[in-house]
Design a protein around this motif. Structure first.
Motif, PDB file in Angstrom:
ATOM      1  N   SER A 297      -6.097   1.492   2.922  1.00  0.00           N
ATOM      2  CA  SER A 297      -5.381   1.757   1.672  1.00  0.00           C
ATOM      3  C   SER A 297      -6.128   2.757   0.789  1.00  0.00           C
ATOM      4  CB  SER A 297      -5.182   0.451   0.898  1.00  0.00           C
ATOM      5  OG  SER A 297      -4.493   0.710  -0.302  1.00  0.00           O
TER       6      SER A 297
ATOM      7  N   ASP B 282       7.524   1.551  -8.817  1.00  0.00           N
ATOM      8  CA  ASP B 282       6.101   1.875  -8.950  1.00  0.00           C
ATOM      9  C   ASP B 282       5.953   3.327  -8.537  1.00  0.00           C
ATOM     10  OD1 ASP B 282       5.655  -0.837  -9.479  1.00  0.00           O
ATOM     11  OD2 ASP B 282       5.522  -1.285  -7.346  1.00  0.00           O
TER      12      ASP B 282
ATOM     13  N   ILE C 150       3.543   7.208  -8.259  1.00  0.00           N
ATOM     14  CA  ILE C 150       2.366   8.077  -8.296  1.00  0.00           C
ATOM     15  C   ILE C 150       2.878   9.485  -8.552  1.00  0.00           C
ATOM     16  CG2 ILE C 150       0.469   9.071  -6.961  1.00  0.00           C
ATOM     17  CD1 ILE C 150       0.423   6.504  -5.311  1.00  0.00           C
TER      18      ILE C 150
ATOM     19  N   ALA D 138      -4.044   4.060  -2.003  1.00  0.00           N
ATOM     20  CA  ALA D 138      -3.313   3.854  -3.251  1.00  0.00           C
ATOM     21  C   ALA D 138      -2.478   2.588  -3.128  1.00  0.00           C
ATOM     22  CB  ALA D 138      -2.426   5.053  -3.542  1.00  0.00           C
ATOM     23  N   SER D 139      -2.801   1.617  -3.942  1.00  0.00           N
ATOM     24  CA  SER D 139      -2.110   0.325  -3.920  1.00  0.00           C
ATOM     25  C   SER D 139      -1.071   0.272  -5.033  1.00  0.00           C
ATOM     26  CB  SER D 139      -3.127  -0.797  -4.119  1.00  0.00           C
ATOM     27  OG  SER D 139      -2.477  -2.023  -4.324  1.00  0.00           O
ATOM     28  N   TYR D 140       0.006  -0.468  -4.809  1.00  0.00           N
ATOM     29  CA  TYR D 140       1.015  -0.617  -5.857  1.00  0.00           C
ATOM     30  C   TYR D 140       0.409  -1.271  -7.092  1.00  0.00           C
ATOM     31  CZ  TYR D 140       1.883  -5.646  -6.039  1.00  0.00           C
ATOM     32  OH  TYR D 140       1.773  -6.989  -6.263  1.00  0.00           O
ATOM     33  N   ALA D 141      -0.574  -2.160  -6.901  1.00  0.00           N
ATOM     34  CA  ALA D 141      -1.181  -2.878  -8.021  1.00  0.00           C
ATOM     35  C   ALA D 141      -1.860  -1.925  -9.003  1.00  0.00           C
ATOM     36  CB  ALA D 141      -2.190  -3.904  -7.498  1.00  0.00           C
ATOM     37  N   ASP D 142      -2.280  -0.756  -8.529  1.00  0.00           N
ATOM     38  CA  ASP D 142      -2.913   0.255  -9.387  1.00  0.00           C
ATOM     39  C   ASP D 142      -1.894   1.212  -9.992  1.00  0.00           C
ATOM     40  OD1 ASP D 142      -5.436  -0.794  -8.787  1.00  0.00           O
ATOM     41  OD2 ASP D 142      -5.618   0.473  -7.015  1.00  0.00           O
ATOM     42  N   ASN D 143      -0.622   1.111  -9.583  1.00  0.00           N
ATOM     43  CA  ASN D 143       0.400   2.066 -10.005  1.00  0.00           C
ATOM     44  C   ASN D 143       1.685   1.380 -10.462  1.00  0.00           C
ATOM     45  OD1 ASN D 143      -0.937   4.685  -9.156  1.00  0.00           O
ATOM     46  ND2 ASN D 143      -1.100   3.462  -7.304  1.00  0.00           N
TER      47      ASN D 143
ATOM     48  N   ASP E  84       0.855  -1.196   0.000  1.00  0.00           N
ATOM     49  CA  ASP E  84       0.000   0.000   0.000  1.00  0.00           C
ATOM     50  C   ASP E  84       0.885   1.238   0.000  1.00  0.00           C
ATOM     51  OD1 ASP E  84      -2.472  -1.398   0.130  1.00  0.00           O
ATOM     52  OD2 ASP E  84      -2.120  -1.761   2.256  1.00  0.00           O
TER      53      ASP E  84
END
Length: 66
Positions: free
Chosen positions: A45, A58, A60, A47-52, A37
């Motif tokens: 959470s 990774d 943002i 912002a998750s790493y999986a989304d970025n 996270d």
């Protein structure tokens, strides 16, 4: 965890906004390696790493919280 074969995540969270009265938080260029996270608020959470996912690290570019 940044070495090949060690898995993608080795740290649960990196940036936690703590408190209910905190407003207008801007985060620019948050880059992480191996963090599940990337941004949490009071442990939840946002912002998750999986989304970025990027090549390395990774990232943002901009996160805003009101």
């Amino acid at each position: 965890c940044s070495d090949a074969g060690n898995g993608e995540t080795c740290q649960e969270r990196i940036f936690d906004v703590v408190g209910n009265g905190i407003q207008n938080v801007d985060v620019y260029n948050l880059n992480t390696v191996g963090t599940t996270d990337m941004i949490t608020r009071n442990g939840i959470s946002l912002a998750s790493y999986a989304d970025n996912v990027d090549v390395y690290p990774d990232g943002i570019a901009l996160f805003r919280s009101n």
